[in-house]
Design a protein around this motif. Structure first.
Motif, PDB file in Angstrom:
ATOM      1  N   LEU A 146       6.164   2.937   6.544  1.00 32.29           N
ATOM      2  CA  LEU A 146       7.331   3.807   6.534  1.00 32.29           C
ATOM      3  C   LEU A 146       6.964   5.140   5.895  1.00 32.29           C
ATOM      4  CD1 LEU A 146      10.115   1.305   5.341  1.00 32.29           C
ATOM      5  CD2 LEU A 146       9.376   1.799   7.685  1.00 32.29           C
ATOM      6  N   THR A 147       7.480   6.215   6.431  1.00 30.39           N
ATOM      7  CA  THR A 147       7.296   7.536   5.839  1.00 30.39           C
ATOM      8  C   THR A 147       8.648   8.066   5.374  1.00 30.39           C
ATOM      9  OG1 THR A 147       7.535   8.629   8.002  1.00 30.39           O
ATOM     10  CG2 THR A 147       5.319   8.018   7.310  1.00 30.39           C
ATOM     11  N   GLY A 148       8.593   8.958   4.400  1.00 30.03           N
ATOM     12  CA  GLY A 148       9.823   9.488   3.830  1.00 30.03           C
ATOM     13  C   GLY A 148      10.415   8.594   2.766  1.00 30.03           C
ATOM     14  N   VAL A 149       9.612   7.685   2.204  1.00 28.90           N
ATOM     15  CA  VAL A 149      10.111   6.784   1.166  1.00 28.90           C
ATOM     16  C   VAL A 149      10.181   7.537  -0.159  1.00 28.90           C
ATOM     17  CG1 VAL A 149       9.201   4.754   2.329  1.00 28.90           C
ATOM     18  CG2 VAL A 149       7.791   5.951   0.666  1.00 28.90           C
ATOM     19  N   PRO A 150      10.911   7.040  -1.155  1.00 28.23           N
ATOM     20  CA  PRO A 150      10.971   7.721  -2.457  1.00 28.23           C
ATOM     21  C   PRO A 150       9.591   7.874  -3.087  1.00 28.23           C
ATOM     22  CG  PRO A 150      12.718   6.072  -2.292  1.00 28.23           C
ATOM     23  CD  PRO A 150      11.841   5.882  -1.097  1.00 28.23           C
ATOM     24  N   ASP A 151       9.382   8.996  -3.761  1.00 29.57           N
ATOM     25  CA  ASP A 151       8.079   9.265  -4.390  1.00 29.57           C
ATOM     26  C   ASP A 151       7.769   8.303  -5.527  1.00 29.57           C
ATOM     27  OD1 ASP A 151       7.626  11.378  -2.686  1.00 29.57           O
ATOM     28  OD2 ASP A 151       8.474  12.883  -4.040  1.00 29.57           O
ATOM     29  N   SER A 152       8.789   7.652  -6.073  1.00 28.30           N
ATOM     30  CA  SER A 152       8.572   6.781  -7.229  1.00 28.30           C
ATOM     31  C   SER A 152       8.098   5.388  -6.860  1.00 28.30           C
ATOM     32  CB  SER A 152       9.875   6.655  -8.034  1.00 28.30           C
ATOM     33  OG  SER A 152      10.912   6.118  -7.221  1.00 28.30           O
ATOM     34  N   VAL A 153       7.965   5.069  -5.570  1.00 28.24           N
ATOM     35  CA  VAL A 153       7.594   3.716  -5.169  1.00 28.24           C
ATOM     36  C   VAL A 153       6.144   3.441  -5.574  1.00 28.24           C
ATOM     37  CG1 VAL A 153       6.867   4.411  -2.841  1.00 28.24           C
ATOM     38  CG2 VAL A 153       7.608   2.065  -3.262  1.00 28.24           C
ATOM     39  N   ARG A 154       5.892   2.215  -6.032  1.00 29.07           N
ATOM     40  CA  ARG A 154       4.560   1.777  -6.417  1.00 29.07           C
ATOM     41  C   ARG A 154       4.280   0.415  -5.779  1.00 29.07           C
ATOM     42  NH1 ARG A 154       6.354   3.046 -11.725  1.00 29.07           N
ATOM     43  NH2 ARG A 154       6.118   0.862 -12.348  1.00 29.07           N
ATOM     44  N   VAL A 155       3.009   0.062  -5.777  1.00 30.08           N
ATOM     45  CA  VAL A 155       2.617  -1.227  -5.189  1.00 30.08           C
ATOM     46  C   VAL A 155       3.300  -2.354  -5.948  1.00 30.08           C
ATOM     47  CG1 VAL A 155       0.691  -2.792  -4.805  1.00 30.08           C
ATOM     48  CG2 VAL A 155       0.420  -0.357  -4.356  1.00 30.08           C
ATOM     49  N   GLY A 156       3.937  -3.269  -5.216  1.00 34.84           N
ATOM     50  CA  GLY A 156       4.657  -4.385  -5.809  1.00 34.84           C
ATOM     51  C   GLY A 156       6.149  -4.164  -5.903  1.00 34.84           C
ATOM     52  N   THR A 166       0.849  -1.182   0.000  1.00 38.62           N
ATOM     53  CA  THR A 166       0.000   0.000   0.000  1.00 38.62           C
ATOM     54  C   THR A 166       0.886   1.233   0.000  1.00 38.62           C
ATOM     55  OG1 THR A 166      -1.702  -1.156   1.298  1.00 38.62           O
ATOM     56  CG2 THR A 166      -1.859   1.230   1.188  1.00 38.62           C
ATOM     57  N   VAL A 167       0.590   2.182  -0.861  1.00 37.66           N
ATOM     58  CA  VAL A 167       1.311   3.460  -0.877  1.00 37.66           C
ATOM     59  C   VAL A 167       0.294   4.575  -0.722  1.00 37.66           C
ATOM     60  CG1 VAL A 167       3.200   2.595  -2.300  1.00 37.66           C
ATOM     61  CG2 VAL A 167       1.210   3.628  -3.396  1.00 37.66           C
ATOM     62  N   GLY A 168       0.753   5.687  -0.184  1.00 41.11           N
ATOM     63  CA  GLY A 168      -0.127   6.828   0.029  1.00 41.11           C
ATOM     64  C   GLY A 168       0.687   8.089   0.216  1.00 41.11           C
ATOM     65  N   PHE A 169      -0.007   9.145   0.615  1.00 41.56           N
ATOM     66  CA  PHE A 169       0.656  10.429   0.827  1.00 41.56           C
ATOM     67  C   PHE A 169       0.045  11.104   2.045  1.00 41.56           C
ATOM     68  CE2 PHE A 169       1.315  14.987   0.253  1.00 41.56           C
ATOM     69  CZ  PHE A 169       2.671  15.030  -0.040  1.00 41.56           C
ATOM     70  N   ASP A 170       0.895  11.594   2.914  1.00 41.40           N
ATOM     71  CA  ASP A 170       0.488  12.343   4.096  1.00 41.40           C
ATOM     72  C   ASP A 170       0.990  13.772   3.950  1.00 41.40           C
ATOM     73  OD1 ASP A 170       0.991  13.418   6.995  1.00 41.40           O
ATOM     74  OD2 ASP A 170      -0.375  11.733   7.257  1.00 41.40           O
ATOM     75  N   GLN A 171       0.107  14.746   4.175  1.00 43.12           N
ATOM     76  CA  GLN A 171       0.491  16.135   3.949  1.00 43.12           C
ATOM     77  C   GLN A 171       1.560  16.615   4.919  1.00 43.12           C
ATOM     78  OE1 GLN A 171      -2.762  18.806   4.670  1.00 43.12           O
ATOM     79  NE2 GLN A 171      -3.554  17.637   6.421  1.00 43.12           N
ATOM     80  N   PHE A 172       1.763  15.925   6.015  1.00 41.68           N
ATOM     81  CA  PHE A 172       2.794  16.301   6.973  1.00 41.68           C
ATOM     82  C   PHE A 172       4.042  15.429   6.864  1.00 41.68           C
ATOM     83  CE2 PHE A 172      -1.295  17.359   9.005  1.00 41.68           C
ATOM     84  CZ  PHE A 172      -1.150  18.738   9.107  1.00 41.68           C
ATOM     85  N   LEU A 173       3.861  14.139   6.527  1.00 39.62           N
ATOM     86  CA  LEU A 173       4.975  13.194   6.533  1.00 39.62           C
ATOM     87  C   LEU A 173       5.458  12.825   5.138  1.00 39.62           C
ATOM     88  CD1 LEU A 173       3.635  10.797   9.315  1.00 39.62           C
ATOM     89  CD2 LEU A 173       5.298  12.647   9.577  1.00 39.62           C
ATOM     90  N   GLY A 174       4.731  13.222   4.096  1.00 37.18           N
ATOM     91  CA  GLY A 174       5.142  12.907   2.737  1.00 37.18           C
ATOM     92  C   GLY A 174       4.671  11.540   2.296  1.00 37.18           C
ATOM     93  N   ARG A 175       5.427  10.938   1.383  1.00 39.43           N
ATOM     94  CA  ARG A 175       5.062   9.647   0.815  1.00 39.43           C
ATOM     95  C   ARG A 175       5.134   8.561   1.881  1.00 39.43           C
ATOM     96  NH1 ARG A 175       2.275   8.630  -3.852  1.00 39.43           N
ATOM     97  NH2 ARG A 175       3.175   6.959  -5.106  1.00 39.43           N
ATOM     98  N   THR A 176       4.101   7.691   1.913  1.00 40.77           N
ATOM     99  CA  THR A 176       4.066   6.590   2.870  1.00 40.77           C
ATOM    100  C   THR A 176       4.005   5.271   2.118  1.00 40.77           C
ATOM    101  OG1 THR A 176       1.650   6.574   3.039  1.00 40.77           O
ATOM    102  CG2 THR A 176       2.847   8.022   4.543  1.00 40.77           C
ATOM    103  N   CYS A 177       4.469   4.221   2.772  1.00 42.12           N
ATOM    104  CA  CYS A 177       4.489   2.891   2.168  1.00 42.12           C
ATOM    105  C   CYS A 177       4.269   1.853   3.262  1.00 42.12           C
ATOM    106  CB  CYS A 177       5.812   2.645   1.447  1.00 42.12           C
ATOM    107  SG  CYS A 177       5.993   0.974   0.790  1.00 42.12           S
ATOM    108  N   THR A 178       3.292   0.981   3.055  1.00 37.79           N
ATOM    109  CA  THR A 178       3.002  -0.098   3.996  1.00 37.79           C
ATOM    110  C   THR A 178       3.341  -1.428   3.332  1.00 37.79           C
ATOM    111  OG1 THR A 178       1.202   1.166   4.990  1.00 37.79           O
ATOM    112  CG2 THR A 178       1.233  -1.205   5.402  1.00 37.79           C
ATOM    113  N   GLY A 179       4.005  -2.292   4.071  1.00 35.43           N
ATOM    114  CA  GLY A 179       4.364  -3.588   3.524  1.00 35.43           C
ATOM    115  C   GLY A 179       5.056  -4.452   4.556  1.00 35.43           C
ATOM    116  N   ARG A 180       5.478  -5.620   4.098  1.00 33.63           N
ATOM    117  CA  ARG A 180       6.157  -6.582   4.965  1.00 33.63           C
ATOM    118  C   ARG A 180       7.653  -6.524   4.735  1.00 33.63           C
ATOM    119  NH1 ARG A 180       5.008 -13.013   5.855  1.00 33.63           N
ATOM    120  NH2 ARG A 180       7.134 -13.658   6.280  1.00 33.63           N
TER     121      ARG A 180
END
Length: 846
Positions: A494-504, A407-421
């Motif tokens: 995780l927050t602060g991940v690269p903006d180019s990250v995508r699911v998978g 899962t990827v997303g965006f937080d207006q305070f923390l920037g790009r977010t990424c959830t995974g194992r």
């Protein structure tokens, strides 16, 4: 074992005695599995310890557990991924259970490149499990009760330790309402369905019967709640690679349904360990089916039909009621629970802790990638089974970090977010990470968006960045970990991940990267497509704030960042339109509903089924679906006629029950199901319950019947619809608009009772003159209009119509607003159809 069970079912009708015998077999199998895992003292669950003591002291099998321990201790080895990844059941998931050497040697799949070799080990103290089920079988309610049970176990452990606050985290989800907590989205709350997969972390301390805890350190459970509707099956596909087992929830009264078959098949193919919960066991109809063994028999047949291996066939079965908060493995106790107040709930026997203990006993610890060589002394585990080699989180500090993005997303305070194992290594704040593209990465969506840093199909995906936060989900709240660190086996955000990250994609350490991206499971292909474009109707721009086609396209492309089952491309025939590929009407409808609530205006074209060409025969293929219909017996003929006639379906199974219900199973082309739901609901007076799931691609079966095309009432004037005009038009068909609504020429205001379209004037007002009429003072009566949702309109509209969507209104209109042009097009279409009929007739005569 399966043959014995089948024979017993045939002789005794799957009686309760058969179920008790099978339960005893499962207990023996559970002990064997516990023995094979060599549970460490701090990992051992009290229920396993007590069950081992009771069964091993029984005279029925005095030496079997000790012999199993000795044999397994001799044969268990660590597994090199170069060989393990070739195992068929784990070709797309790294959350693998241990495999025998004979199974590895017999595998025929291609192996990973030598540079990607690693050893699969286990992470101690963690369990990753997904809750999967058919829609409305009780998944989300079950997660709510697990959160409550987890909190109670921590409170009990804390009181037993005299208030020792050794735990840094709590499973209490911030005091939030635990009524379907995981369905946190606005549309999820409104419709009562789960749309996206969500993960929550809970802590659990196993308890002995005397109330004492088995260990001071709680186990970490990462529980994933998944959707049950077939249109959102891709959400299930993408999270199964993050877990090591599944809890299959089945309504004890309904039994396994279409989506049960789909999610279980995906889990079994990935080699995941199942635990079955027969939910709603306190209902009268459920108790009858449990006692007779019908539900368990259907489940056993389903496991066998889906190719479950010997270990998966020995699944544990629990009985419970998620709504009342209890689960038990005692069949007699489950059958004796009273209807009123859920029966007598004893704290140990009737609570959710039995399910947590079952997960702890049956679901293996998460598998992790160990890149260090065992010869250099860096392997802290000893020899033997997988739990003997289980690693604590401190052992991963020197390992390369890798994590798959689910899962990827965006937080207006923390920037790009990424959830995974996390699959290997350890992560903390300020750690620099980079992106590795998955090998089957498809950059079509990035080409459409023109986004920078899309990367190649495989390899680096842009510049690195430093991690700014490590979080875990407690309920629906994101909580920072303290200390801010996570290790292999954890599911974190995780927050602060690269903006180019995508699911998978794979996140890896910049300074110490893994050799290659981690495999992710493939997704089922889309079944239909729709064109999205800017609203070009007479009322365009009056109700929405975002109206341009470029803004609509940008929003659709941003949806693909996280919604992996949707594909977006630019239309080849019209540069102002965008093609969206999805899994069904509901998925497209949910996307449109989200966009209209954000202020978008757009039009949607009729859906088109995605076809393909068979590479062997060169014939055209189209998707087919397996359809389950439960309906009152008196309407079964209506359903059969509706699906097997113009819709080209085939009836494959039909069965009746004692309650006057009939279950019908069909194989139907996906395009034959468009608009079927509202139609059959009317024909059966709302008694039909329909579920369907993708089956396979089959040969194209020709044009649908002409009976499916509905005649429409089309407005020929603009203005506000009047009560006087609509009252006169109500006898000609079913109205879709109410008095006072704006209409314009070409807008569909109702459904015609007869075939073909009819031009009408819905804005005509009563003449205001001094002529007296007999019905001057009569009260006008108008039935309420028929309101259709976006997904219903997608299946309802004709080939020459479009849906106009704004934040305020949803309208159906003709794609061509000029009546003269529509009439000429209709005549041309009629001539073309007559020519086709004549040609087919000549062919038959020849």
């Amino acid at each position: 074992t399966i043959m014995a069970m089948t024979a017993m079912r045939g002789s005794s009708g799957a009686s309760s005695a058969f179920l008790r015998h099978r339960g005893a077999q499962r207990n023996v199998a559970a002990v064997a599995r516990a023995a094979s895992t060599h549970l460490l003292p701090e990992e051992s669950s009290p229920s396993i310890q007590r069950r081992q003591h009771v069964l091993c002291s029984s005279s029925s099998f005095p030496a079997a557990p000790s012999l199993a321990l000795a044999a397994l201790a001799e044969n268990c080895t660590t597994i090199n991924s170069c060989t393990q990844l070739s195992t068929l059941s784990r070709s797309f998931s790294t959350a693998a259970a241990a495999v025998d050497e004979d199974d590895i040697a017999s595998s025929s799949s291609s192996s990973s490149p030598p540079s990607a070799c690693y050893t699969v080990k286990r992470r101690r103290g963690v369990r990753n499990v997904a809750i999967v089920a058919h829609v409305d079988h009780g998944k989300t309610t079950l997660v709510d009760e697990l959160l409550k049970a987890s909190g109670r176990s921590l409170e009990s452990s804390s009181s037993a330790d005299d208030g020792d606050g050794g735990n840094n985290t709590s499973s209490d989800p911030g005091g939030e309402d635990l009524n379907r907590l995981m369905d946190s989205g606005e549309l999820e709350r409104e419709r009562g369905i789960t749309i996206t997969s969500k993960v929550t972390r809970l802590d659990y301390v196993p308890q002995y019967s005397d109330g004492s805890s088995s260990t001071n350190e709680p186990f970490i459970f990462n529980v994933v709640d998944t959707p049950g509707h077939s249109d959102f099956a891709g959400e299930v596909d993408r999270v199964l690679s993050t877990v090591d087992g599944v809890v299959l929830v089945v309504d004890a009264a309904e039994g396994p349904k279409s989506q049960t078959k789909y999610v279980l098949g995906r889990a079994l193919n990935l080699g995941l360990v199942p635990v079955v919960v027969l939910n709603k066991a306190d209902r009268e109809d459920a108790r009858q089916r449990i006692e007779s063994g019908e539900t368990e028999s259907e489940l056993l047949d389903l496991f066998d039909a889906l190719g479950a291996d010997e270990h998966q066939m020995e699944y544990r079965t629990l009985y419970g009621s998620a709504r009342n908060g209890w689960v038990t493995d005692d069949l007699d106790l489950a059958l004796n629970v009273g209807v009123q107040d859920g029966g007598v709930k004893e704290q140990k026997q009737l609570s959710m802790t039995r399910l947590l203990d079952a997960i702890l006993e049956d679901i293996p610890s998460p598998s992790v990638h160990w890149y260090a060589s065992d010869d250099d002394g860096s392997n802290p585990g000893g020899g033997g089974g997988e739990e003997m080699d289980a690693l604590s989180d401190d052992a991963f500090a020197s390992e390369p970090f890798s994590m798959t993005a689910t899962t990827v997303g965006f937080d207006q305070f923390l920037g790009r977010t990424c959830t995974g194992r996390i699959h290997s290594g350890k992560i903390n704040i300020s750690h620099a990470v980079s992106v590795l593209r998955r090998e089957d990465s498809n950059d079509d969506n990035n080409d459409v968006a023109g986004a920078a840093g899309a990367g190649s199909a495989s390899g680096s995906g842009g510049p690195s960045s430093n991690i700014s936060g490590v979080f875990a989900n407690r309920g629906v709240s994101r909580v920072a970990l303290d200390p801010p660190t996570a290790s292999a086996g954890d599911i974190v955000t995780l927050t602060g991940v690269p903006d180019s990250v995508r699911v998978g994609d794979t996140l890896t350490s910049t300074s110490n990267p893994v050799p290659s991206a981690i495999d992710t499971p493939p997704l089922a292909p889309p079944t239909l497509s729709c064109f999205f474009g800017a609203n070009n109707g007479p009322l365009a721009g009056q109700e929405g704030s975002i109206v341009t086609s470029s803004r609509v396209r940008a929003r659709l492309i941003s949806e693909t960042d996280n919604n992996v089952t949707i594909t977006v491309t630019k239309s080849e025939s019209d540069s102002e339109k965008t093609v969206v590929y999805g899994r069904g009407e509901l998925q497209i409808g949910i996307l449109v509903e989200q966009m209209r609530r954000e202020g978008y205006e757009m039009i949607i074209s009729p859906p088109r089924i995605v076809t393909s060409i068979c590479p062997d025969t060169g014939k055209k293929l189209e998707p087919f679906e397996e359809v389950f219909v439960d309906v009152d017996a008196e309407y079964s003929g209506t359903v059969v006629n509706a699906l097997t006639g113009a819709r080209k379906g085939v009836l494959v199974e039909m069965s009746d029950d004692n309650d006057g219900k009939t279950r019908l199973v069909f194989h139907v082309p996906s395009r034959g199901l468009l608009g079927f739901g509202p139609e059959i609901a009317t024909s059966t007076r709302g008694t039909a319950v329909i579920h369907h799931a993708f089956l396979e691609d089959r040969e194209y079966c020709g044009n649908m019947g002409s009976d499916l095309e509905k005649g429409k009432l089309v407005s020929n004037d603009s203005g506000k619809a009047t009560l006087f005009a609509l009252e006169n038009l109500a006898n000609r068909g079913t109205l879709l608009v109410a008095p006072g609504e704006m209409v314009y020429p070409g807008m569909v205001i109702g459904e015609n009772n007869k075939s073909g379209d009819l031009e009408v004037n819905p804005v005509k007002a009563k003449a205001t003159n001094n002529m007296r009429t007999q019905n001057k003072d009569e009260k006008l009566y108008l039935p309420p209009p028929k309101r259709l949702s976006v997904e219903e309109l997608i299946g309802y509209m004709g080939d020459d119509e479009v849906i106009e969507v704004t934040p305020v209104s949803v309208r159906l209109r003709k794609a061509e607003l000029d009546a003269g042009k529509r009439e000429r097009a209709a005549r041309a279409k009629k001539k073309q159809q007559q020519a086709l009929k004549e040609n087919s007739a000549k062919g038959r005569r020849k």
